[in-house]
Design a protein around this motif. Structure first.
Motif, mmCIF file in Angstrom:
data_model
loop_
_atom_site.group_PDB
_atom_site.id
_atom_site.type_symbol
_atom_site.label_atom_id
_atom_site.label_comp_id
_atom_site.label_asym_id
_atom_site.label_seq_id
_atom_site.Cartn_x
_atom_site.Cartn_y
_atom_site.Cartn_z
ATOM 1 N N HIS A 59 0.834 -1.204 0.000
ATOM 2 C CA HIS A 59 0.000 0.000 0.000
ATOM 3 C C HIS A 59 0.865 1.250 0.000
ATOM 4 O O HIS A 59 1.751 1.401 0.834
ATOM 5 N N SER A 60 0.570 2.173 -0.915
ATOM 6 C CA SER A 60 1.242 3.462 -0.920
ATOM 7 C C SER A 60 0.546 4.421 0.039
ATOM 8 O O SER A 60 -0.583 4.190 0.476
ATOM 9 N N ALA A 96 4.462 2.372 -2.609
ATOM 10 C CA ALA A 96 4.586 0.941 -2.342
ATOM 11 C C ALA A 96 5.725 0.317 -3.131
ATOM 12 O O ALA A 96 6.058 0.747 -4.240
#
Length: 255
Positions: A59-60, A96
């Protein structure tokens, strides 16, 4: 601009998915109150470390740059040495490690950006922090799911349990209750299948720190705004007293 729109749509889709999942399950799972740690600098620093180690691989948090973490009391040297990949620069966005192509091949879709996840998950009677705190403590093994995991908050969740080695494996205990001629399952608690590296209390505290950091990311200036607001209210209070006395002095000789 396109990236902001795409991220917003991803967050909206994630929120709608959670709502549909809860509706499909036929239950409204009660949310636990997340500890309020927004002013606890040590908790936020620990939450940032957990996020980088367990969440940032998929996840960014593209609305946040690494150097923003200096607001949590960290130096740029500490950020570089403990919270960044070697190829990143301290001014880079928190992106990410996984590529969109890999994410789609492994999960069927790209994991959503988490910059605003705490704000987007708020619902009636609970905050986004409450939702995330309950979600990350609500995983259980489900052999019928592709990932082997399910969640009592988000039924048929697509994300596997990212912290399972720390929490261990548990099984939810439900009790069938008949009300008005309809039989429903009511959650009664958890049964430990395999203990994790942390005790239940230690794991809950770790999740609380992570959630506090996720909440901070959605609004990094919140604490500054609150502090400023207190001083503004004090100023307005003192100014009201001065204005009242000035008004009395101005009209005292007017009949």
């Amino acid at each position: 601009m396109k990236r902001w729109i795409a991220t917003g749509l991803a967050a909206l889709g994630m929120l709608l998915g959670a709502s549909l999942g809860a509706h499909a399950a036929g239950t409204n799972f009660p949310m636990d109150k997340a500890p309020r740690l927004g002013t606890d600098q040590a908790a936020l620093q620990h939450g940032a470390k957990i996020f980088v180690n367990y969440c940032l691989s998929c996840h960014s948090a593209s609305f946040v740059r690494y150097n923003r973490l200096t607001e949590l009391g960290l130096t740029e040297k500490q950020i570089k040495e403990n919270l960044m990949f070697t190829t990143d620069k301290v001014g880079d966005q928190m992106v990410a490690a996984i590529s969109p192509q890999q994410a789609k091949a492994w999960f069927g879709a790209q994991p959503p950006d988490l910059s605003l996840v705490a704000r987007s998950r708020a619902g009636a009677g609970y905050s986004g922090a409450d939702y995330l705190y309950t979600l990350l403590r609500g995983y259980y093994r489900d052999p019928n799911r592709p990932t082997g995991w399910n969640n009592v908050v988000f039924h048929n969740i697509g994300m596997p349990h990212p912290l399972w080695e720390l929490q261990g494996e548990r099984k939810p205990v439900f009790e069938k209750v008949t009300s008005h001629g309809h039989e429903t399952e009511v959650f009664r608690g958890w049964e430990v299948v395999k203990p994790g590296k942390l005790s239940e209390a230690e794991y809950d505290r770790l999740v609380a720190d992570l959630v506090a950091y996720l909440e901070w990311m959605g609004e990094p200036g919140k604490n500054d705004r609150i502090r400023l607001g207190v001083w503004v209210m004090i100023f307005l209070g003192l100014f009201a007293i001065v204005a009242w006395r000035l008004n009395a002095a101005y009209w005292k000789d007017v009949k």
